[in-house]
Design a protein around this motif. Structure first.
Motif, PDB file in Angstrom:
ATOM      1  N   VAL A  20       0.571  -1.305  -0.126  1.00 18.29           N
ATOM      2  CA  VAL A  20       0.145  -0.114   0.015  1.00 18.29           C
ATOM      3  C   VAL A  20       0.922   1.557  -0.015  1.00 18.29           C
ATOM      4  CG1 VAL A  20      -1.059   1.019   1.405  1.00 18.29           C
ATOM      5  CG2 VAL A  20      -2.687  -1.074   0.603  1.00 18.29           C
ATOM      6  N   LYS A  21       1.834   1.115   0.670  1.00 18.79           N
ATOM      7  CA  LYS A  21       3.079   2.304   0.540  1.00 18.79           C
ATOM      8  C   LYS A  21       3.561   2.311  -0.324  1.00 18.79           C
ATOM      9  CE  LYS A  21       4.456   3.130   5.641  1.00 18.79           C
ATOM     10  NZ  LYS A  21       5.362   2.666   6.347  1.00 18.79           N
ATOM     11  N   GLU A  22       3.985   1.417  -1.181  1.00 17.20           N
ATOM     12  CA  GLU A  22       4.707   1.672  -1.994  1.00 17.20           C
ATOM     13  C   GLU A  22       4.243   2.374  -3.498  1.00 17.20           C
ATOM     14  OE1 GLU A  22       6.985  -1.270  -5.068  1.00 17.20           O
ATOM     15  OE2 GLU A  22       6.413  -2.144  -3.176  1.00 17.20           O
ATOM     16  N   PHE A  23       2.647   1.165  -3.458  1.00 14.75           N
ATOM     17  CA  PHE A  23       1.683   2.056  -4.369  1.00 14.75           C
ATOM     18  C   PHE A  23       1.108   3.613  -3.912  1.00 14.75           C
ATOM     19  CE2 PHE A  23      -2.348   2.170  -5.948  1.00 14.75           C
ATOM     20  CZ  PHE A  23      -2.812   2.796  -7.139  1.00 14.75           C
ATOM     21  N   ALA A  24       0.928   3.929  -2.911  1.00 13.82           N
ATOM     22  CA  ALA A  24       0.586   5.564  -2.406  1.00 13.82           C
ATOM     23  C   ALA A  24       2.003   6.182  -3.126  1.00 13.82           C
ATOM     24  CB  ALA A  24       0.637   5.685  -1.006  1.00 13.82           C
ATOM     25  N   ASP A  29       4.020  10.657  -6.496  1.00 16.51           N
ATOM     26  CA  ASP A  29       5.226  11.068  -6.872  1.00 16.51           C
ATOM     27  C   ASP A  29       6.096  11.503  -5.374  1.00 16.51           C
ATOM     28  OD1 ASP A  29       7.165  11.473  -8.359  1.00 16.51           O
ATOM     29  OD2 ASP A  29       7.145  13.772  -8.933  1.00 16.51           O
ATOM     30  N   LYS A  30       5.981  10.024  -4.416  1.00 13.68           N
ATOM     31  CA  LYS A  30       6.843  10.672  -3.126  1.00 13.68           C
ATOM     32  C   LYS A  30       7.549   9.510  -3.464  1.00 13.68           C
ATOM     33  CE  LYS A  30       3.350  13.277  -0.960  1.00 13.68           C
ATOM     34  NZ  LYS A  30       2.508  13.434   0.725  1.00 13.68           N
ATOM     35  N   GLU A  36       9.806   4.060   1.238  1.00 10.11           N
ATOM     36  CA  GLU A  36       9.508   2.480   2.427  1.00 10.11           C
ATOM     37  C   GLU A  36       8.924   1.521   2.488  1.00 10.11           C
ATOM     38  OE1 GLU A  36       7.610   5.745   4.961  1.00 10.11           O
ATOM     39  OE2 GLU A  36       9.610   6.948   5.152  1.00 10.11           O
ATOM     40  N   GLY A  37       7.749   1.437   1.560  1.00 11.20           N
ATOM     41  CA  GLY A  37       6.838   0.799   1.618  1.00 11.20           C
ATOM     42  C   GLY A  37       7.221  -0.475   0.595  1.00 11.20           C
TER      43      GLY A  37
END
Length: 59
Positions: A20-24, A29-30, A36-37
């Motif tokens: 989820v973090k990786e996709f977000a 564009d962060k 972190e993901g």
């Protein structure tokens, strides 16, 4: 010491949370969030494998 089932469950949770973090991070564009993901997803995979090893060893 955690049981093998608990390690596997927590590992799966961290993998999902990492995805989820990786996709977000990708869609917003962060790059830092994306990294972190990926790290959390990898840590989850490791923890899940530890649970599998504990099960094999009977711990």
């Amino acid at each position: 010491m955690k049981s093998s089932t608990q390690d596997k469950a927590e590992g799966a949770f961290h993998q999902i949370k990492g995805k989820v973090k990786e996709f977000a991070g990708k869609i917003s564009d962060k790059p830092k969030l994306e990294i972190e993901g990926k790290a959390e997803k990898t840590a989850g995979k490791v923890q899940e494998k530890i649970g599998e090893v504990k099960k094999v060893l009977g711990k």
